[in-house]
Design a protein around this motif. Sequence first.
Motif, PDB file in Angstrom:
ATOM      1  N   PHE A   1       0.850  -1.195   0.000  1.00 56.38           N
ATOM      2  CA  PHE A   1       0.000   0.000   0.000  1.00 56.38           C
ATOM      3  C   PHE A   1       0.884   1.242   0.000  1.00 56.38           C
ATOM      4  O   PHE A   1       2.116   1.141  -0.012  1.00 56.38           O
TER       5      PHE A   1
ATOM      6  N   GLU B   1      -7.993  -2.190   1.035  1.00 62.12           N
ATOM      7  CA  GLU B   1      -8.211  -1.191   2.080  1.00 62.12           C
ATOM      8  C   GLU B   1      -6.986  -0.294   2.206  1.00 62.12           C
ATOM      9  O   GLU B   1      -5.847  -0.773   2.235  1.00 62.12           O
ATOM     10  N   ASP B   2      -7.212   1.006   2.279  1.00 60.17           N
ATOM     11  CA  ASP B   2      -6.138   1.986   2.405  1.00 60.17           C
ATOM     12  C   ASP B   2      -5.910   2.365   3.866  1.00 60.17           C
ATOM     13  O   ASP B   2      -6.822   2.270   4.694  1.00 60.17           O
ATOM     14  N   PRO B   3      -4.710   2.826   4.197  1.00 59.53           N
ATOM     15  CA  PRO B   3      -4.444   3.297   5.571  1.00 59.53           C
ATOM     16  C   PRO B   3      -5.378   4.451   5.937  1.00 59.53           C
ATOM     17  O   PRO B   3      -5.766   5.257   5.080  1.00 59.53           O
TER      18      PRO B   3
ATOM     19  N   THR C   1      -2.341   1.678  10.132  1.00 55.84           N
ATOM     20  CA  THR C   1      -1.953   0.767   9.040  1.00 55.84           C
ATOM     21  C   THR C   1      -2.344  -0.682   9.339  1.00 55.84           C
ATOM     22  O   THR C   1      -1.876  -1.603   8.666  1.00 55.84           O
TER      23      THR C   1
ATOM     24  N   TYR D   1      -5.020  -4.697   3.373  1.00 58.02           N
ATOM     25  CA  TYR D   1      -4.608  -4.104   2.096  1.00 58.02           C
ATOM     26  C   TYR D   1      -4.759  -5.088   0.944  1.00 58.02           C
ATOM     27  O   TYR D   1      -4.904  -4.683  -0.216  1.00 58.02           O
ATOM     28  N   GLU D   2      -4.757  -6.395   1.257  1.00 54.91           N
ATOM     29  CA  GLU D   2      -4.956  -7.393   0.197  1.00 54.91           C
ATOM     30  C   GLU D   2      -6.327  -7.226  -0.462  1.00 54.91           C
ATOM     31  O   GLU D   2      -6.525  -7.579  -1.622  1.00 54.91           O
TER      32      GLU D   2
END
Length: 450
Positions: free
Chosen positions: A279, A322-324, A314, A318-319
Amino acid sequence: MADTGSGFSEYPLLVITLIVGATVLVLVYISSLLRSSKGEDDAKSAETEVSKKEKQRDTASSVLKSSKKKHSEKWVRDSKQSFSHPWLLTSLKGHSGEVLDMDFSSNGKFLATCAEDRSVLIWSTKNWNQKDHKSLRINIEFDYARFVKWSPDCKAFIIHKKAERVVEVYKVAKKPDGWISGVTKALTFLKHYEDDVVGLGIACNGKYIMSCSEKNELVVWDLKGEQLAKVDTYLMTTICAQISPCARFVVASGFAPDVKVWEVRFSKLGEFQQLSRAFELTGHSSGVYDVGFSADSSRMATVSKDGTWRAFNTKIEYEKGEDPHLLSSGKYNHVGSLSHLAMSPNGEVVVVASGSSLAFYSVQTGECDAVIDDIYSGPITCILFDSLGKYVLTGGEKHVRVFHNVTGYRTTIASIQGKIRQHISSAQKERMEQQIREAESFLKSIGERS
């Protein structure tokens, strides 16, 4: 005949009178000359004496001025090297060149520092309250270390040499009492870079080493110096590269406003699989100077040339895309070419070093709690939290300064007070109240508000 005899007899008397008179005149003249000569001698003697006294006064004045000048120069020199602040615990003094990097051993017993004086110093972290600090000096041949990092087992450390641009591994032998008995160079990696290296790290799981150049080449190595993977950071110029504390990620930041994060994957058997993009940390409008992490890597923070810092959650999937999540951000006084950042282990405090000043921020509120100015006459070169978050260390000039994390005590009190309001057991409440009392007691001991 009688008259003639009488006239003749008067001549001897006249002659005698003339002779006596002349003699008296001569004696008076000689006496006058002698007195004049003596007067001149006395005057010369007096002048000489005055001259001597004036010379002595001039000499004394010169010595006094010289002494005052030396004292003044010494005071200026000492004042430049000395620094005091209520938050300062101690200063580690041993290097003769600018401190460039530092790292704690995983057991917290040692601190390694490297400087331009061609040395690495290993410090005992025990009894930092005392005036003298135990250390061991390791000389670096014909070069100096730009980075220094401990191995996870505390039995070795690595450096990256500035001029040669190679990684060297040093083994550490210890005495029965736990202190270091000797350090020997064990391995030198093959030279890979032709340009400056901006990042070096060892994964906490001991599976890999990371290095990165300013020309955007990030390399993952095994512990013997064999390449596992290589990637272009695509940052135009890379300024910073690090391994996350959990060893799962490597990150890089630079001229571009976004921070790139890769995942380092290993199989269940411990074999390297791949280095893949995970990400990005976004939101800045200019290049990013530095990145910091909480101890579990669930939070990350960045500091940018745009004069702001940002803190992110964080702990994401993210897989699945999804963003931080942005937790907070704030402005700082951007001074000089580079700024540095560190995040406390619990992720509640961000410290930003810009120029010779250190600013403390609460991640919860985004507000600046305090600024410590003029820590060095030059810029701060590196900053670091200890593993418990009690102290913040700064490197610069020839010294390492160790500060109490006062902001951390305040954020801890605020955080616990928020949790106490929630539905918790009496045992939990009692334990939290005790933590608040201990934090408040410490703050009171150094004259700080809670």
